[in-house]
Design a protein around this motif. Structure first.
Motif, PDB file in Angstrom:
ATOM      1  N   PHE A  15       0.884  -3.206   6.100  1.00 15.73           N
ATOM      2  CA  PHE A  15       0.041  -2.551   5.106  1.00 15.73           C
ATOM      3  C   PHE A  15      -0.340  -1.173   5.619  1.00 15.73           C
ATOM      4  N   ARG A  16      -0.341  -0.202   4.706  1.00 13.86           N
ATOM      5  CA  ARG A  16      -0.765   1.156   5.054  1.00 13.86           C
ATOM      6  C   ARG A  16      -1.705   1.669   3.969  1.00 13.86           C
ATOM      7  N   GLY A  17      -2.922   1.986   4.369  1.00 14.90           N
ATOM      8  CA  GLY A  17      -3.867   2.609   3.462  1.00 14.90           C
ATOM      9  C   GLY A  17      -3.910   4.114   3.684  1.00 14.90           C
TER      10      GLY A  17
ATOM     11  N   GLY B 169       0.827  -1.189   0.000  1.00 15.63           N
ATOM     12  CA  GLY B 169       0.000   0.000   0.000  1.00 15.63           C
ATOM     13  C   GLY B 169       0.865   1.242   0.000  1.00 15.63           C
ATOM     14  N   LEU B 170       0.469   2.233   0.774  1.00 18.78           N
ATOM     15  CA  LEU B 170       1.166   3.515   0.798  1.00 18.78           C
ATOM     16  C   LEU B 170       2.510   3.388   1.506  1.00 18.78           C
ATOM     17  N   ASP B 171       3.562   3.757   0.824  1.00 15.08           N
ATOM     18  CA  ASP B 171       4.905   3.766   1.414  1.00 15.08           C
ATOM     19  C   ASP B 171       5.569   5.069   1.010  1.00 15.08           C
ATOM     20  N   TYR B 172       6.245   5.697   1.956  1.00 17.87           N
ATOM     21  CA  TYR B 172       6.833   7.013   1.720  1.00 17.87           C
ATOM     22  C   TYR B 172       8.322   6.890   1.395  1.00 17.87           C
ATOM     23  N   PRO B 173       8.837   7.811   0.597  1.00 17.96           N
ATOM     24  CA  PRO B 173      10.286   7.876   0.420  1.00 17.96           C
ATOM     25  C   PRO B 173      10.958   8.127   1.767  1.00 17.96           C
ATOM     26  N   PRO B 174      12.191   7.726   1.926  1.00 13.95           N
ATOM     27  CA  PRO B 174      12.854   7.819   3.237  1.00 13.95           C
ATOM     28  C   PRO B 174      12.824   9.214   3.862  1.00 13.95           C
ATOM     29  N   ASP B 175      12.929  10.253   3.062  1.00 13.43           N
ATOM     30  CA  ASP B 175      13.032  11.600   3.612  1.00 13.43           C
ATOM     31  C   ASP B 175      11.735  12.391   3.553  1.00 13.43           C
TER      32      ASP B 175
END
Length: 897
Positions: free
Chosen positions: A96-98, A16-22
């Protein structure tokens, strides 16, 4: 039965939603929280667009969320046991991240376009270090608002644009602990960002009331009364106008939308949060319905919210009330903590102007769909008035006469729905006293200049057609003709004024004598050779509220009577030749068979019915004896009392592949697998049906179906081999076997097994897909759609089926419609739903989730690497929790009727 295991190699992969490291560290911190909790952060409009794009684009494989989304954390032990999960060890998605966004409506007053409010707190882009107190912004909020504050927030659903604007009122607080988690019945209409459609022009009273109700109050989809009946409920619930004319006032104005922008597919706080006994906010507890269900769409939002990042926004900008609501969500998130990944709460810091400029592709607007209204519109478009019967003069036929949708001089019958009925916009009780010109066609041209002389409403509880009423209707049409001649009119008489249309009721299940009497009356109005003062032949509209449920019986009966057809031939005439979808319940087939038998015996005897004199010059002398003796019978006539004479005709293109030894269409009609209705035509070349439809091979040939997709239910069953001793028939590779030989000598029914072996029908047999919420169609949608596309390119017609035709095959059909028409999941779902007529389709949750992933895949294919187009395509893709809730609300009115 066990759930699909999550591969251990994916344990550390965030789905699901995953953010760039920074990314998170670059955001302004509004309120810090102690480790391991995450702070509340601010998002700009551009950053929200990026997160939204990423969340939609990163559709998680279905094994990550299922079977968890079926409600395994609830107290339904049957459900848990079905998926082999104990209450002590629920299958919680590990990583999992929605994403969910929630509107904080702290004030119903729209903000100004320049967007700066007195209580809006501007974002501070000072150098805030991760884990710090949040700089000036964090301190300023912390001084005024505490995590335990019980701030009243606007938690109703009036922020949706369809709801009418109203003065600000006292906002209700969060729901108490013991309230149910069902959606509030006063929430607004259903929306999703898809391509717009031109608005329909409503011309009758029933629809005017419908629109007025929508404009005057917010309602859920369950409050909409346009009915697509459930399989067990033959009636419809839309208020149908009575057979007399009704006054029509001016159309109600559309609800005025808020001027401030609103992000589509969002939720209200009360949908997700409630207050516990201590006054703290918590997620709405999960209440899984009793029993085993694969379609718990109503609990998807409470489940999904616990696995999602939450974005709180206000149409007025980053207000203090929005921050207070974010704190409530932070309380709920931290109380729920325990997942392998932390979940975040954000506040959207964007003015209305910024929302319009940077999030315009995500905002509610003209492109927003109303689920319930779109369902109505699709159904009404499918069943809009179309010509089903044209009566020519002797020596004329379709080739010698240029027949248009409305042709002067020819008797014509149209089949339509409530939206096609012209109603006089006034009091028609005494049109002559009011000086109305009965020959003025005003108000009687609902479609392309067409006008009707007679409108017949078919409904369950309609009064029976009294003979005196029919005679009065006949006299009324003759009076119109006399007035036309007296006025010096030349050519065929024009359609009458809407106040002068003959409105007749007709019950859904009349007795046979009444049906034949009524058919004779209509034949008299339509037949150009028996005018006797009528002038031109009549234009007749047969209608019911939905356009098919109550009106199909009369339409088929009239085709049999006027075209001298058998019942199966009338079916093909309406479906194949006239391309009109219809639906007949098994209980209605008996009546149709009785009517067929009566008409066949009259044709065979070549004698006029005694009732034919009812409408002639001497009708007054025969009213009493004939009507009382024939029309008062209260039972069906058994067609077995006398032989039915088949009025055969060349089959032409309607059944090109029926074996020559099958002498008529009664073979497939009499097949016990035929339940009275054809499979549903979704596209001109694509049908959706059940296992019985697939097994009735001769019916498939009659419809021109050349390809079959069997989804999890094999229809390739060898026919019985109960031939007589010593009889052995080997199929020939060059000659079509007789039905007797094909079935072993005793069964004349067609077999898909034989037809597939002989190469006359191609079959794609998809194995190992059960409708159990465990099996998936995700990897098979693409190859199935490619196979259907190749069949279409070859000029074939395809039937897609499973066992009942509502879940697995409906999923495949929706997937193909999405690809072929290049439309969104929501649009395709509602199109297929409407075309299934009286069968309520509903893919199980896992299969519907498969379609969400299919929508993302198609968006990438259409974008072809163009990132700007990909943003637009993904913007209209379905958000799972929103889609699930809207489907639940749409189904609720049928499932709980």
């Amino acid at each position: 039965m066990s759930s699909a295991p999550v591969p251990s190699t994916e344990d550390n992969v965030v789905h699901g939603l995953d953010y760039p490291p920074d990314f998170l560290s670059s955001l302004s911190v509004l309120l810090s929280r102690p480790h391991p909790h995450t702070p509340i952060r601010a998002l700009s409009a551009s950053q929200f667009a990026t997160i939204h794009h990423t969340a939609i684009n990163s559709h998680a494989p279905d094994h990550v969320l299922f079977p968890f989304l079926h409600g395994l954390e609830g107290d339904n032990q049957q459900q848990n046991a079905f998926f082999s999960v104990t209450s002590d060890t629920p299958v919680i998605p590990p990583c999992f991240r929605g994403l969910i966004w929630v509107a904080c409506e702290d004030d119903d007053t729209p903000s100004s376009d320049d967007g700066e409010d007195s209580d809006t707190v501007a974002s501070d882009d000072s150098d805030d270090e991760p884990g710090s107190d949040g700089g000036d912004m964090g301190h300023s909020f912390a001084l005024d608002i505490d995590m335990d504050i019980d701030t009243d927030l606007d938690l109703d659903h009036s922020h949706r644009p369809e709801a009418p604007s109203s003065p600000a009122s006292t906002s209700p607080s969060l729901r108490p602990l013991d309230t149910t988690c069902d959606s509030d019945p006063d929430n607004a209409l259903h929306m999703h960002p898809v391509q717009p459609r031109a608005p329909r022009i409503y011309t009758n009273t029933a629809l005017a009331r419908d629109r007025s109700a929508s404009a005057s109050s917010s309602s859920t989809s369950s409050s909409h009364s346009f009915s697509m009946p459930s399989p067990s409920t033959p009636g419809t619930s839309l208020d149908s106008p009575p057979p007399s004319c009704l006054p029509l006032g001016p159309p109600s104005p559309e609800p005025r939308p808020h001027t401030a922008p609103l992000i589509a597919s969002g939720f209200a706080p009360r949908d997700i949060l409630q207050l516990n006994a201590d006054g703290n906010a918590e997620f709405v507890p999960l209440r899984v319905p009793d029993g085993i269900s694969l379609r718990n769409f109503d609990i998807q939002l409470p489940i999904y919210a616990t696995l999602s990042d939450i974005i709180v926004y206000s149409r007025r900008g980053a207000t203090r009330a929005a921050f207070a609501l974010a704190e409530k969500f932070k309380q709920a998130v931290e109380a729920r903590a325990g997942s392998r990944i932390p979940y975040n709460v954000f506040v959207l810091d964007a003015t209305p102007v910024e929302l319009r400029t940077k999030l315009k592709h995500l905002l509610v607007g003209p492109h927003t769909i109303n689920f319930a209204q779109r369902e109505k519109d699709e159904m009404r478009e499918l069943t809009r008035a179309t010509e089903i019967l044209t009566v020519h003069a002797p020596g004329q036929d379709d080739k010698s006469v240029d027949v248009h949708p409305w042709t002067p001089g020819l008797g014509q019958v149209f089949l339509g729905n409530v939206n096609d009925v012209p109603f006089y916009p006034g009091n028609p009780s005494d049109p002559l006293a009011r000086g109305i010109d009965l020959l003025d066609s005003a108000g009687n041209s609902p479609l392309d200049g067409m006008g009707y002389d007679v409108c017949i409403e078919c409904r369950v509880r309609a009064p029976r057609p009294a003979l005196g009423f029919l005679l009065s209707a006949q006299e009324h049409l003759m009076e119109l003709e006399r007035r036309w001649q007296a006025s010096g009119g030349k050519g065929p008489r024009p359609p009458p004024n809407a106040a002068a249309i003959v409105y007749l009721p007709f019950p859904l299940i009349p007795i046979v004598d009444e049906m034949t009497l009524f058919l004779e009356f209509l034949e008299k109005l339509l037949n150009p050779t028996q005018q006797r003062g009528f002038g031109r032949p009549a234009k007749i509209l047969i209608w019911s509220s939905d356009g098919y449920t109550e009106s199909s019986v009369l339409a088929l009966s009239l085709i049999m009577a006027m075209r001298s057809m058998t019942l199966p031939e009338a079916y093909l005439e309406l479906q194949v030749v006239k391309k009109r979808s219809f639906f007949v319940y098994e209980t209605d087939v008996r009546l149709l068979r009785a009517v067929e038998g009566r008409l066949a015996r009259e044709r065979h005897a070549k004698l006029p019915s005694p009732r034919r004199f009812l409408f002639g010059p001497t009708r007054a002398n025969s009213l009493s004896s004939d009507f009382n003796s024939s029309a008062m019978s209260a039972s069906y006539e058994d067609p077995g009392n006398a032989p039915i004479v088949s009025m055969r005709r060349p089959r032409a293109s309607t059944s090109p592949l029926l074996p020559s030894l099958v002498d008529d269409h009664q073979v497939w009609f009499d097949d016990p697998r035929f339940d009275g209705s054809f499979p549903s035509r979704v596209l001109p070349f694509l049908y959706l049906g059940n296992l019985n439809h697939a097994g009735n091979a001769y019916m498939l040939h009659a419809l021109g179906i050349t390809h079959v997709v069997s989804v999890g239910e094999c229809a390739l069953i060898p026919p019985p081999t109960d031939s007589a001793p010593g009889v052995a028939v080997a199929p020939s590779p060059t000659k079509m076997p007789s039905p007797v030989a094909a079935s072993g000598g005793s069964d004349r029914r067609g077999s898909l097994y034989i037809e597939e072996r002989e190469g006359r029908i191609k079959v794609l047999d998809i194995k190992g897909v059960c409708d159990d919420g465990i099996d998936t169609l995700e990897p098979q949608l693409a190859p199935i759609c490619d196979w259907i596309d190749r069949a279409r390119e070859q000029g074939g017609k395809v039937l897609v089926h499973c066992r009942v035709g509502v879940s697995r095959s409906a999923t495949v059909t929706i997937a193909y419609v999405m690809k072929y028409l290049r439309i969104s999941l929501i649009e395709a779902y509602l199109i297929v739903r409407s075309r299934r007529l009286s069968v309520l389709i509903q893919p199980n949750m896992r299969l519907l989730y498969n379609l969400c992933g299919w929508e993302v895949k198609l968006a990438h294919e259409r974008a072809a690497g163009d990132m700007e187009r990909l943003h637009r395509e993904l913007a209209r893709c379905s958000n799972w929790p929103y889609l699930a809730r809207e489907v639940y609300l749409l189904n609720e009115k049928y499932l709980h009727a």
